[in-house]
Design a protein around this motif. Structure first.
Motif, PDB file in Angstrom:
ATOM      1  N   THR A   3       0.840  -1.194   0.000  1.00 29.34           N
ATOM      2  CA  THR A   3       0.000   0.000   0.000  1.00 29.34           C
ATOM      3  C   THR A   3       0.876   1.245   0.000  1.00 29.34           C
ATOM      4  O   THR A   3       1.964   1.253   0.592  1.00 29.34           O
ATOM      5  CB  THR A   3      -0.914   0.025   1.234  1.00 29.34           C
ATOM      6  N   GLU A   4       0.409   2.267  -0.659  1.00 31.52           N
ATOM      7  CA  GLU A   4       1.156   3.520  -0.718  1.00 31.52           C
ATOM      8  C   GLU A   4       1.142   4.202   0.647  1.00 31.52           C
ATOM      9  O   GLU A   4       0.134   4.182   1.360  1.00 31.52           O
ATOM     10  CB  GLU A   4       0.539   4.455  -1.760  1.00 31.52           C
ATOM     11  N   LEU A   5       2.266   4.794   1.004  1.00 28.95           N
ATOM     12  CA  LEU A   5       2.306   5.598   2.223  1.00 28.95           C
ATOM     13  C   LEU A   5       1.540   6.891   1.983  1.00 28.95           C
ATOM     14  O   LEU A   5       1.621   7.496   0.916  1.00 28.95           O
ATOM     15  CB  LEU A   5       3.754   5.912   2.605  1.00 28.95           C
ATOM     16  N   GLU A   6       0.796   7.299   2.979  1.00 27.71           N
ATOM     17  CA  GLU A   6       0.002   8.524   2.861  1.00 27.71           C
ATOM     18  C   GLU A   6       0.922   9.735   2.780  1.00 27.71           C
ATOM     19  O   GLU A   6       1.910   9.826   3.507  1.00 27.71           O
ATOM     20  CB  GLU A   6      -0.940   8.644   4.053  1.00 27.71           C
ATOM     21  N   ARG A   7       0.581  10.658   1.898  1.00 28.71           N
ATOM     22  CA  ARG A   7       1.340  11.897   1.738  1.00 28.71           C
ATOM     23  C   ARG A   7       0.610  13.065   2.396  1.00 28.71           C
ATOM     24  O   ARG A   7      -0.614  13.090   2.464  1.00 28.71           O
ATOM     25  CB  ARG A   7       1.550  12.214   0.257  1.00 28.71           C
ATOM     26  N   SER A   8       1.404  14.007   2.849  1.00 26.43           N
ATOM     27  CA  SER A   8       0.852  15.232   3.435  1.00 26.43           C
ATOM     28  C   SER A   8       1.851  16.349   3.187  1.00 26.43           C
ATOM     29  O   SER A   8       2.795  16.201   2.408  1.00 26.43           O
ATOM     30  CB  SER A   8       0.577  15.032   4.932  1.00 26.43           C
ATOM     31  N   SER A   9       1.659  17.469   3.853  1.00 27.98           N
ATOM     32  CA  SER A   9       2.591  18.592   3.741  1.00 27.98           C
ATOM     33  C   SER A   9       3.180  18.889   5.110  1.00 27.98           C
ATOM     34  O   SER A   9       2.563  18.580   6.136  1.00 27.98           O
ATOM     35  CB  SER A   9       1.878  19.837   3.204  1.00 27.98           C
ATOM     36  N   PRO A  10       4.365  19.493   5.157  1.00 27.86           N
ATOM     37  CA  PRO A  10       4.945  19.836   6.460  1.00 27.86           C
ATOM     38  C   PRO A  10       4.008  20.696   7.306  1.00 27.86           C
ATOM     39  O   PRO A  10       3.802  20.421   8.496  1.00 27.86           O
ATOM     40  CB  PRO A  10       6.223  20.598   6.078  1.00 27.86           C
ATOM     41  N   THR A  11       3.418  21.717   6.689  1.00 30.72           N
ATOM     42  CA  THR A  11       2.556  22.633   7.438  1.00 30.72           C
ATOM     43  C   THR A  11       1.353  21.909   8.022  1.00 30.72           C
ATOM     44  O   THR A  11       0.985  22.116   9.185  1.00 30.72           O
ATOM     45  CB  THR A  11       2.088  23.778   6.524  1.00 30.72           C
ATOM     46  N   ARG A  12       0.742  21.051   7.233  1.00 36.97           N
ATOM     47  CA  ARG A  12      -0.443  20.327   7.689  1.00 36.97           C
ATOM     48  C   ARG A  12      -0.119  19.433   8.876  1.00 36.97           C
ATOM     49  O   ARG A  12      -0.975  19.157   9.713  1.00 36.97           O
ATOM     50  CB  ARG A  12      -1.008  19.501   6.538  1.00 36.97           C
ATOM     51  N   GLU A  13       1.127  18.959   8.957  1.00 38.24           N
ATOM     52  CA  GLU A  13       1.524  18.074  10.056  1.00 38.24           C
ATOM     53  C   GLU A  13       2.268  18.810  11.164  1.00 38.24           C
ATOM     54  O   GLU A  13       2.901  18.192  12.020  1.00 38.24           O
ATOM     55  CB  GLU A  13       2.377  16.924   9.517  1.00 38.24           C
ATOM     56  N   GLY A  14       2.192  20.142  11.142  1.00 37.93           N
ATOM     57  CA  GLY A  14       2.752  20.937  12.228  1.00 37.93           C
ATOM     58  C   GLY A  14       4.242  21.181  12.154  1.00 37.93           C
ATOM     59  O   GLY A  14       4.876  21.475  13.178  1.00 37.93           O
ATOM     60  N   ILE A  15       4.833  21.077  10.960  1.00 33.87           N
ATOM     61  CA  ILE A  15       6.261  21.303  10.774  1.00 33.87           C
ATOM     62  C   ILE A  15       6.457  22.545   9.907  1.00 33.87           C
ATOM     63  O   ILE A  15       5.881  22.660   8.822  1.00 33.87           O
ATOM     64  CB  ILE A  15       6.949  20.101  10.101  1.00 33.87           C
ATOM     65  N   ASN A  16       7.267  23.474  10.375  1.00 35.15           N
ATOM     66  CA  ASN A  16       7.609  24.652   9.583  1.00 35.15           C
ATOM     67  C   ASN A  16       8.508  24.212   8.416  1.00 35.15           C
ATOM     68  O   ASN A  16       9.592  23.661   8.645  1.00 35.15           O
ATOM     69  CB  ASN A  16       8.344  25.669  10.462  1.00 35.15           C
ATOM     70  N   PRO A  17       8.100  24.427   7.165  1.00 33.58           N
ATOM     71  CA  PRO A  17       8.928  24.013   6.023  1.00 33.58           C
ATOM     72  C   PRO A  17      10.338  24.598   6.051  1.00 33.58           C
ATOM     73  O   PRO A  17      11.270  24.013   5.490  1.00 33.58           O
ATOM     74  CB  PRO A  17       8.146  24.540   4.816  1.00 33.58           C
ATOM     75  N   GLU A  18      10.494  25.710   6.732  1.00 29.39           N
ATOM     76  CA  GLU A  18      11.808  26.337   6.816  1.00 29.39           C
ATOM     77  C   GLU A  18      12.816  25.417   7.501  1.00 29.39           C
ATOM     78  O   GLU A  18      14.004  25.445   7.177  1.00 29.39           O
ATOM     79  CB  GLU A  18      11.708  27.663   7.567  1.00 29.39           C
ATOM     80  N   TYR A  19      12.331  24.596   8.449  1.00 32.21           N
ATOM     81  CA  TYR A  19      13.232  23.665   9.130  1.00 32.21           C
ATOM     82  C   TYR A  19      13.837  22.660   8.146  1.00 32.21           C
ATOM     83  O   TYR A  19      15.023  22.322   8.225  1.00 32.21           O
ATOM     84  CB  TYR A  19      12.492  22.905  10.240  1.00 32.21           C
ATOM     85  N   ILE A  20      13.033  22.184   7.229  1.00 34.24           N
ATOM     86  CA  ILE A  20      13.516  21.227   6.240  1.00 34.24           C
ATOM     87  C   ILE A  20      14.505  21.901   5.293  1.00 34.24           C
ATOM     88  O   ILE A  20      15.556  21.329   4.952  1.00 34.24           O
ATOM     89  CB  ILE A  20      12.337  20.622   5.461  1.00 34.24           C
ATOM     90  N   ILE A  21      14.200  23.124   4.880  1.00 32.29           N
ATOM     91  CA  ILE A  21      15.113  23.869   4.010  1.00 32.29           C
ATOM     92  C   ILE A  21      16.446  24.098   4.717  1.00 32.29           C
ATOM     93  O   ILE A  21      17.522  23.925   4.117  1.00 32.29           O
ATOM     94  CB  ILE A  21      14.482  25.209   3.590  1.00 32.29           C
ATOM     95  N   ASN A  22      16.381  24.465   5.978  1.00 34.79           N
ATOM     96  CA  ASN A  22      17.613  24.674   6.750  1.00 34.79           C
ATOM     97  C   ASN A  22      18.430  23.383   6.858  1.00 34.79           C
ATOM     98  O   ASN A  22      19.664  23.401   6.786  1.00 34.79           O
ATOM     99  CB  ASN A  22      17.283  25.200   8.145  1.00 34.79           C
ATOM    100  N   PHE A  23      17.737  22.275   7.033  1.00 36.11           N
ATOM    101  CA  PHE A  23      18.413  20.979   7.110  1.00 36.11           C
ATOM    102  C   PHE A  23      19.124  20.667   5.794  1.00 36.11           C
ATOM    103  O   PHE A  23      20.291  20.264   5.784  1.00 36.11           O
ATOM    104  CB  PHE A  23      17.402  19.887   7.434  1.00 36.11           C
TER     105      PHE A  23
END
Length: 248
Positions: A3-23
């Motif tokens: 089965t496919e893993l469910e997709r979402s967005s960082p914001t929807r899951e409470g993660i600031n996208p900036e953190y991923i960019i910084n990483f």
């Protein structure tokens, strides 16, 4: 069926996208060679990327991550009632009992899993891969010179011996056992696993997995052994044999 893993967005899951960019910027600055990344939050994939020529369906040879699969196989054998944590190592290798010193006699399955077996030195995959002879014999040639359970020393040799024990008890390799009981349920690809000259999965290294395979295993453990309402691995058994003690 995978089965496919469910997709979402960082914001929807409470993660600031900036953190991923910084990483990602930090990885680039450190000149880290990243082939693929998948990040999940609340069981949903919130970021995925690959550096060409690598792609989602290209497996990579794993080193110490392989120990997760070995320890999972040990947990399954434990759940089947085939071994106990306090079993002496020599219970499964009585041929070494006559020449064993007090330290080897005291070593248990728990000591092996937690990397506190009391051997003189560690054993790495690079040492054994060229060997055409018995890896089991090579393991027991390294002296036991410390009280087991006291001193941590990371060694892939321990994982190989655990793999050897599981195969003796279950009548199948760790790869076969994990594939049948866990892999098919959580959607792992048909992963290859290097074997020793004795026909035993290498234990500490040698599995080839995709990035998503690794994520699926991580999610299984984060969910305490549950997957889509099923329990492929009992959480009681995971905790009892301290699988999480040496995931890397």
């Amino acid at each position: 069926m995978r089965t496919e893993l469910e997709r979402s967005s960082p914001t929807r899951e409470g993660i600031n996208p900036e953190y991923i960019i910084n990483f990602l910027n930090a990885c680039e600055k450190a000149e880290s060679e990243i082939h693929g990344i998948m990040i999940a939050r609340h069981g949903r994939v919130i970021f995925e990327a690959y550096n060409a020529p690598y792609a989602a369906d290209i497996p990579h040879i794993m080193h110490s991550f392989t120990k997760i699969l070995t320890n999972t196989a040990v947990a399954l054998a434990y759940g089947d009632g085939l071994l106990r944590l306090e079993d002496p190592l020599l219970k499964y290798f009585p041929e070494y009992e006559d020449s064993a010193n007090e330290y080897l006699r005291a070593c248990t399955i728990r000591d092996m899993i937690t990397m506190r077996n009391g051997q003189e030195r560690s054993i790495g995959g690079n040492e054994w891969r060229p060997l055409k002879t018995s890896w089991k014999e090579a393991y027991f040639q390294v002296p036991f010179d410390k009280e087991p359970g006291k001193t941590y020393m990371y060694s892939s040799g321990n994982s190989y011996i655990l793999s050897y024990i599981v195969q003796k008890l279950e009548g199948k390799t760790c790869r076969e056992l994990v594939t049948e009981r866990v892999g098919r349920k959580i959607g792992l690809t048909d992963f290859p696993w290097m074997q020793s000259p004795e026909g035993v999965c290498s234990g500490g290294n040698g599995v080839s997995l995709t990035t998503e395979d690794m994520l699926r295993l991580g999610l299984l453990y984060l969910n305490k052994g549950r997957w889509n309402g099923e329990q492929p691995v009992s959480y009681t058994h995971l905790r009892a044999h301290e699988t999480l003690a040496n995931l890397v």
